[in-house]
Design a protein around this motif. Structure first.
Motif, PDB file in Angstrom:
ATOM      1  N   SER A 114       0.849  -1.190   0.000  1.00 25.72           N
ATOM      2  CA  SER A 114       0.000   0.000   0.000  1.00 25.72           C
ATOM      3  C   SER A 114       0.883   1.238   0.000  1.00 25.72           C
ATOM      4  O   SER A 114       2.114   1.149  -0.034  1.00 25.72           O
ATOM      5  N   TYR A 115       0.255   2.393   0.088  1.00 23.22           N
ATOM      6  CA  TYR A 115       1.001   3.653   0.101  1.00 23.22           C
ATOM      7  C   TYR A 115       1.890   3.780   1.339  1.00 23.22           C
ATOM      8  O   TYR A 115       2.830   4.565   1.365  1.00 23.22           O
ATOM      9  N   ASP A 198       0.142  10.569   2.351  1.00 21.77           N
ATOM     10  CA  ASP A 198       1.306  10.551   1.474  1.00 21.77           C
ATOM     11  C   ASP A 198       1.779   9.136   1.206  1.00 21.77           C
ATOM     12  O   ASP A 198       1.611   8.231   2.031  1.00 21.77           O
ATOM     13  N   PHE A 199       2.402   8.957   0.062  1.00 15.50           N
ATOM     14  CA  PHE A 199       3.161   7.743  -0.211  1.00 15.50           C
ATOM     15  C   PHE A 199       4.416   7.798   0.654  1.00 15.50           C
ATOM     16  O   PHE A 199       5.220   8.726   0.554  1.00 15.50           O
ATOM     17  N   TYR A 201       8.025   6.451   1.988  1.00 12.75           N
ATOM     18  CA  TYR A 201       9.154   5.765   1.362  1.00 12.75           C
ATOM     19  C   TYR A 201      10.388   5.960   2.223  1.00 12.75           C
ATOM     20  O   TYR A 201      10.722   7.078   2.619  1.00 12.75           O
ATOM     21  N   THR A 206      13.320  -0.300   1.639  1.00 10.34           N
ATOM     22  CA  THR A 206      13.458  -0.839   0.277  1.00 10.34           C
ATOM     23  C   THR A 206      14.625  -1.825   0.200  1.00 10.34           C
ATOM     24  O   THR A 206      14.546  -2.812  -0.532  1.00 10.34           O
ATOM     25  N   LEU A 241       1.048   9.337  -5.566  1.00 15.80           N
ATOM     26  CA  LEU A 241       0.542   8.074  -6.109  1.00 15.80           C
ATOM     27  C   LEU A 241       1.373   7.623  -7.316  1.00 15.80           C
ATOM     28  O   LEU A 241       1.687   6.437  -7.454  1.00 15.80           O
ATOM     29  N   ARG A 243       4.516   8.240  -7.894  1.00 19.62           N
ATOM     30  CA  ARG A 243       5.809   7.749  -7.406  1.00 19.62           C
ATOM     31  C   ARG A 243       5.680   6.337  -6.835  1.00 19.62           C
ATOM     32  O   ARG A 243       6.573   5.501  -6.996  1.00 19.62           O
ATOM     33  N   MET A 244       4.561   6.086  -6.153  1.00 23.85           N
ATOM     34  CA  MET A 244       4.327   4.757  -5.599  1.00 23.85           C
ATOM     35  C   MET A 244       4.263   3.721  -6.710  1.00 23.85           C
ATOM     36  O   MET A 244       4.951   2.689  -6.648  1.00 23.85           O
ATOM     37  N   TYR A 245       3.476   3.995  -7.739  1.00 20.41           N
ATOM     38  CA  TYR A 245       3.354   3.044  -8.849  1.00 20.41           C
ATOM     39  C   TYR A 245       4.682   2.901  -9.598  1.00 20.41           C
ATOM     40  O   TYR A 245       5.043   1.804 -10.031  1.00 20.41           O
ATOM     41  N   TYR A 247       7.692   3.106  -8.362  1.00 14.81           N
ATOM     42  CA  TYR A 247       8.609   2.256  -7.596  1.00 14.81           C
ATOM     43  C   TYR A 247       8.223   0.786  -7.742  1.00 14.81           C
ATOM     44  O   TYR A 247       9.071  -0.059  -8.063  1.00 14.81           O
ATOM     45  N   TYR A 248       6.963   0.463  -7.498  1.00 16.57           N
ATOM     46  CA  TYR A 248       6.554  -0.942  -7.537  1.00 16.57           C
ATOM     47  C   TYR A 248       6.615  -1.517  -8.960  1.00 16.57           C
ATOM     48  O   TYR A 248       6.913  -2.701  -9.144  1.00 16.57           O
TER      49      TYR A 248
END
Length: 305
Positions: A114-115, A198-199, A201, A206, A241, A243-245, A247-248
Motif C-alpha cells: 500500500s502507500y 502521502d506515499f 518511502y 526498500t 501516487l 511515485r508509488m506506482y 517504484y513498484y
C-alpha cells in the motif's frame, strides 16, 4: 548506612526473583491461546501449525481482506494469513523469517502492499503482541533485539506488562488461519475527517524488501504483489501516487514479479463493501477473495502445479 543499602538491594532482588514465575506464567498462558487475535498467529507459527503452501503477508488489509477458507477451497491450496495490524514491510519480513524457523517454507507468497508499506519503523505495533515471546531465542534473533523496547522491558521480569491495560483484555473473534473479518458498516464520518495521505518511502525498508524478494526467489518461492481494494476516495487523496506506482512497477520489472492492482476495481467504488476507507467488511472481503482467487489462478496456474 551500609546495612540499609544491602537491605534495599536484597529487597529488590527478592521482588525480581518473585516476579520471574509470574512473568513465565503470564507468558505461558498467552502462548497457549487460540482465539485471541493478538497471539493466535504467533502461537500457530511457534507450534509449527502453519506449514502452508501459500502465505498472505501484509498489514491489517491483508488480514481483513483475504479469506483463507475461500482461497483453500477455490485454489486447492493450504493457505495462511499472516497479516499484521499497523506494521510496515520491515517488520512483516521479520515475521516471515520467524515463520520459516518453525514451519516449512511456502510455495507462494502473496505480499500485500500500500502507500504506507515502505515506511520504516523500529516501534513494534501493537507492542504487547510480542510480550509473551521475550524468552524465545528466535524472536530475539529476528525481532526483539532490534525493537526500541528499553532495557527494563527486555530484561526485568513482568516490567514490560506494566501499564498495558489492553494486555488483560483479549481481542476475541472467529479466526480462520489468521483471517479475521470485520462486521462493521461504512463510517461516513471516519472518511470525511481523513486528510490526504502521502506515499511513504524509506530506503532502509526498500533495501530489506529487495533482499526479501531475492531470498524468496533463491528458495524457488513464487511471489505476487497485491494492492488490495481501498475506497476510491482514499486513493484519490494519496499524494505521490505516481511515485508509488513507479517504484513498484520497477520492482516488478527487475524481479519479474506480477502486480495485481484492485485500487480501481468496482469493489473500490462501493461503500457497502467497506467498514472504513482502507478496510473491507466481511461481505466485501468474501467478494474480493473470490475475485482474487480466480485472477490469481490465471496468473500462477494452480490447477497445473
Amino acid at each position: 548506612m551500609k546495612k540499609f543499602i544491602i537491605d534495599i538491594v536484597i529487597f529488590f532482588a527478592l521482588i525480581i526473583v518473585a516476579a520471574i514465575p509470574v512473568d513465565l506464567a503470564i507468558s505461558a498462558h498467552k502462548r497457549s491461546v487460540t482465539d485471541d487475535l493478538r497471539y493466535s498467529q504467533w502461537n500457530d507459527m511457534f507450534s509449527g501449525n502453519v506449514n502452508a503452501d501459500m502465505i498472505i503477508m501484509g498489514a491489517s488489509r491483508a488480514r481483513m481482506h483475504l479469506d483463507t477458507e475461500i482461497l483453500d477451497s477455490m485454489l486447492g491450496v493450504n493457505s495462511y494469513n499472516l497479516g499484521m495490524d499497523g506494521t510496515w514491510l520491515n517488520y512483516q519480513i521479520k515475521k516471515y523469517d520467524v515463520l520459516c524457523e518453525y514451519n516449512v517454507k511456502p510455495k507462494v507468497v502473496v505480499q500485500c502492499i500500500s502507500y504506507g508499506s515502505l515506511k520504516y519503523d523500529d516501534d513494534w505495533y501493537p507492542v504487547e503482541t510480542i510480550f509473551p515471546y521475550f524468552t524465545n531465542r528466535v524472536m530475539w534473533k529476528h525481532i526483539i533485539r532490534e525493537t526500541n523496547h528499553n532495557y527494563f522491558q527486555k530484561f526485568l521480569p513482568c516490567y514490560r506488562y506494566l501499564n498495558y491495560a489492553r494486555f488483560a483484555r483479549p481481542m476475541k473473534g472467529v479466526i480462520h488461519k489468521g483471517y479475521l473479518p470485520s462486521d462493521a458498516s461504512w463510517s461516513v464520518e471516519g472518511f470525511t475527517k481523513k486528510d490526504s495521505t502521502d506515499f511513504l518511502y524509506d530506503e532502509r525498508t526498500t533495501v530489506v524488501f529487495e533482499d526479501y524478494i531475492r531470498r524468496l526467489q533463491h528458495d524457488g518461492i513464487k511471489m505476487v504483489l497485491l494492492f488490495p481494494p481501498q475506497y476510491i476516495g482514499l486513493t484519490q487523496r494519496i499524494a505521490g501516487l505516481d511515485r508509488m506506482y513507479k517504484y513498484y512497477d520497477s520492482i516488478s520489472a527487475v524481479y519479474n514479479i506480477p502486480i495485481m492492482d484492485y485500487h480501481y476495481d468496482s469493489i473500490s467504488y462501493d461503500t457497502q463493501y467497506f467498514c472504513e476507507p482502507t478496510h473491507l467488511n466481511g461481505t466485501g472481503a468474501e467478494l474480493f477473495t473470490r475475485k482474487f482467487a480466480i485472477d490469481l489462478d490465471s496468473v500462477l496456474n494452480f490447477a497445473r502445479n
